[in-house]
Enzyme design. Sequence first.
Site, short mmCIF file in Angstrom:
data_model
loop_
_atom_site.label_atom_id
_atom_site.label_comp_id
_atom_site.label_asym_id
_atom_site.label_seq_id
_atom_site.Cartn_x
_atom_site.Cartn_y
_atom_site.Cartn_z
N ARG A 164 0.94 -1.50 -0.30
CA ARG A 164 0.16 -0.21 0.07
C ARG A 164 0.95 1.00 -0.12
O ARG A 164 2.34 0.84 0.19
CB ARG A 164 -1.18 0.25 1.46
N GLY A 165 0.39 2.12 -0.12
CA GLY A 165 1.16 3.47 -0.34
C GLY A 165 1.16 3.67 -1.60
O GLY A 165 1.60 2.77 -2.89
N ARG A 171 -7.04 -0.21 -6.64
CA ARG A 171 -8.04 1.04 -6.17
C ARG A 171 -8.33 2.69 -6.46
O ARG A 171 -6.72 2.89 -7.40
CB ARG A 171 -6.43 0.31 -4.78
N GLN A 178 -2.26 2.27 10.20
CA GLN A 178 -0.75 2.65 8.94
C GLN A 178 0.58 3.11 10.03
O GLN A 178 1.51 3.20 10.12
CB GLN A 178 -0.78 3.17 7.20
N ASP A 189 -1.67 11.01 -1.83
CA ASP A 189 -2.26 9.71 -3.06
C ASP A 189 -3.38 10.45 -4.57
O ASP A 189 -2.65 9.93 -5.43
CB ASP A 189 -3.22 8.42 -2.68
N LYS A 234 -4.97 10.46 3.34
CA LYS A 234 -5.37 9.31 4.70
C LYS A 234 -6.44 9.93 5.18
O LYS A 234 -6.00 11.10 5.94
CB LYS A 234 -4.21 8.71 5.07
O1 MRU Z 1 -4.53 3.21 1.83
P1 MRU Z 1 -2.98 3.37 1.77
O2 MRU Z 1 -2.05 2.56 3.68
O3 MRU Z 1 -2.52 3.34 0.58
O4 MRU Z 1 -2.71 5.07 2.03
C1 MRU Z 1 -1.38 5.39 1.94
C2 MRU Z 1 -1.08 7.11 2.24
O5 MRU Z 1 -2.81 7.89 2.37
C3 MRU Z 1 0.13 7.73 2.51
O6 MRU Z 1 0.28 8.62 3.56
C4 MRU Z 1 0.13 8.02 0.17
O7 MRU Z 1 -0.04 7.23 -0.30
C5 MRU Z 1 1.11 9.00 0.82
S1 MRU Z 1 2.80 7.65 0.39
C6 MRU Z 1 4.09 8.28 -0.37
#
Ligand code: MRU
Length: 369
Positions: free
Chosen positions: A53-54, A90, A202, A243, A254
């Site tokens: 994820r990320g 996603r 996370q 994101d 997030k």
């Molecule tokens: O749902 P996730 O864990 O994929 O969300 C991740 C985030 O919101 C991070 O802050 C975002 O991807 C930026 S990270 C480089």
Amino acid sequence: MKIDGTHYRTIWVADDGWSVEIIDQTKLPHEFATVSLQSADDAARAIRDMLVRGAPLIGATAAYGLCMALREDASDENLDRTYDMLLATRPTAVNLKWSLDAMRDAVRKVGHNARVEAAYAEAARLCDEDVETCRRIGENGLRIVRGLAEAKPGQTVNILTHCNAGWLACVDWGTALAPIYMAHDAGLPVHVWVDETRPRNQGASLTAFELGRHGVPHTIVPDNAGGHLMQHGKIDMCIVGTDRTTSTGDVANKIGTYLKALAAEANNVPFYVALPHTTIDWTMKDGVREIEIEERSPREVTHMTGRTEKGEVVTVEISAPGSAAANYGFDVTPARYVTGLITERGVCPASREGLLSLYPEKKPENDNG
Ligand code: MRU
């Protein structure tokens, strides 16, 4: 970054030269386990179920998913089918589309017999580029942290972060955490307030794990603590990842990020967002209206996973059976609450003009404004 002295990236090609290894992030921090992906379906499942994820890592995993699909069938039909299948995993992180587009362009340039080789070369190039991009974000963000440290000599710089925007979210280094790693490595006294980041935690599970393994002082706080900490002068700056960032500087990140930005504005705490160019969606202007917000299973809200005192990892229900739960994965922070965007090209205001000053090639040709 290092785990127990061994350097890891979050994704790499296995010794067989084609299958792909990832770190199963659903098992952290209790177990450090790697998983082998052997098909595009495996890659899609790993993204959907959040083994990876990320935003940048989602893109990298999709790139290798496409490579593995082409090994089985290098036709245009399979390329397009797999592209669509991976893109649907996603919705919010735009890096996924950016990475799949780059892969498809690279593969279409060559004949069918050369497609597999071209795909693996492009996926490796994208990963290497992500590492270098994050390193530069770190250098650019370090200047801001250094400035704060110089303003309070001998005292610790306290930084709040939300979710995980560290090396586990990218291929290496991270976005929001890269400046923090560099500041720590440069000997600056930094301490990180880590939002737990419900519902998937996370922050508590991944950010705290990463920072701890690197020796960066940190404290996990409940998501609702940020406002209180800011009111009492315990936070010098916030840095989060994103994101999807619109061409006007609105940032999706997030769920809960927006509330932190509001609290920061109310308390005069600088609120920075760190991002690579792959997270900018130049087609969008209004983040609140245009960015699709992922809705995930209510079960992630009503249940929690953790380790018992006996060392067993279990999932338990935390609400009364039958209560409805809603699980919006992200929210949008309007640009006016963002102090600056930290990119690989430098730091700019969160605005169209700010972004175009760093990425002038994105200026439409007939735009004189
Ligand atoms: O749902 P996730 O864990 O994929 O969300 C991740 C985030 O919101 C991070 O802050 C975002 O991807 C930026 S990270 C480089």
